[in-house]
Design an enzyme around this catalytic site. Structure first.
Site, PDB file in Angstrom:
ATOM      1  N   VAL A  82       0.846  -1.206   0.000  1.00 38.16           N
ATOM      2  CA  VAL A  82       0.000   0.000   0.000  1.00 38.16           C
ATOM      3  C   VAL A  82       0.880   1.255   0.000  1.00 38.16           C
ATOM      4  O   VAL A  82       0.625   2.225  -0.731  1.00 38.16           O
ATOM      5  CB  VAL A  82      -0.966  -0.009   1.207  1.00 38.16           C
ATOM      6  CG1 VAL A  82      -1.775   1.283   1.253  1.00 38.16           C
ATOM      7  CG2 VAL A  82      -1.892  -1.218   1.153  1.00 38.16           C
ATOM      8  N   CYS A  83       1.931   1.231   0.817  1.00 43.00           N
ATOM      9  CA  CYS A  83       2.836   2.390   0.896  1.00 43.00           C
ATOM     10  C   CYS A  83       3.462   2.687  -0.464  1.00 43.00           C
ATOM     11  O   CYS A  83       3.625   3.855  -0.849  1.00 43.00           O
ATOM     12  CB  CYS A  83       3.938   2.134   1.916  1.00 43.00           C
ATOM     13  SG  CYS A  83       3.327   1.872   3.592  1.00 43.00           S
ATOM     14  N   THR A  84       3.801   1.655  -1.200  1.00 42.76           N
ATOM     15  CA  THR A  84       4.403   1.854  -2.524  1.00 42.76           C
ATOM     16  C   THR A  84       3.430   2.587  -3.448  1.00 42.76           C
ATOM     17  O   THR A  84       3.805   3.525  -4.161  1.00 42.76           O
ATOM     18  CB  THR A  84       4.809   0.492  -3.121  1.00 42.76           C
ATOM     19  OG1 THR A  84       5.701  -0.154  -2.210  1.00 42.76           O
ATOM     20  CG2 THR A  84       5.485   0.652  -4.477  1.00 42.76           C
TER      21      THR A  84
END
Ligand code: BEZ
Length: 211
Positions: free
Chosen positions: A44-46
């Site tokens: 998700v962070c990517t």
């Protein structure tokens, strides 16, 4: 430390992917968005770091700098940036703070132990040119943020900083706005030459004044 709306955003000096930054000095006279992500090399962070990078020009237009932070170090951030570019179709477009000592995370209370006792949650702090905190959002690790919503709220914050108006539910740039209740009808006639509609004495709507 608890940071609340209207507080001066805590200042700090930290190593980042763009070198050492002193936060207030780096912000200069513009707006800033400091946002945390839980962990480098996570899915998700990517997508989030790619999504914010892809809208860099929209933040620039709004005189707003972005800076990200997680408890990973700068070497990790630099290695991860390659994955962001490869998978999200855009290079990382702003600095990421290396916060392995949790200095920034603790200053902004970004670690919520009952969610996760070592990783930052997805916090967003919007800071105005006066260095005061204008908006705080908190998302869990499982939910990626909506960059369009961050830009929408930034538009509202910048508009309401300049005019005696507020923005209604679901407002977006260009929609009608609400005249704040402290403004009398007489003052409203002067301040809002396009006119206004009073649906109730306390609910007066006018075209967006800076359009
Ligand atoms: C993610 O970015 O996908 C993620 C990061 C930390 C915990 C859970 C999900």
């Amino acid at each position: 430390m608890t940071v609340r709306l209207g507080d001066i955003a805590p200042d700090f000096t930290a190593d980042t992917t763009d070198g050492t930054i002193s936060f207030h000095e780096w912000l200069g006279d513009g707006w800033g968005i400091l946002f945390s992500h839980p962990k480098d090399f996570t899915p998700v962070c990517t997508t989030e770091l790619g999504a914010f990078s892809a809208r860099k020009a929209d933040f620039d237009k709004r005189n707003t700098k972005l800076i990200a932070v997680s408890v990973d170090d700068v070497a990790s951030h630099n290695a991860w940036a390659g994955d962001i570019a490869e998978t999200q179709g855009t290079a990382l477009a702003f600095p990421i703070i290396g916060d392995e000592t949790r200095k920034v995370a603790d200053l902004y209370d970004m670690i919520h132990p009952n969610a996760n006792d070592t990783l930052t949650v997805r916090s967003v702090f919007i800071v105005g040119p006066d260095k005061k905190v204008k908006l705080i959002l908190t998302y869990p690790a499982s939910t990626g943020r909506n960059v369009e919503e961050i830009i929408r709220v930034l538009d509202s914050l910048q508009l309401t900083a300049d005019y005696k108006v507020a923005t209604p539910a679901n407002w977006k740039d260009g929609d009608d706005v609400i005249i704040t209740p402290a403004v009398s009808d007489e003052e409203a006639k002067e301040r809002f030459p396009k006119g206004f509609t009073a649906l109730k004495p306390y609910l007066r709507v006018t075209p967006q004044p800076n359009k």
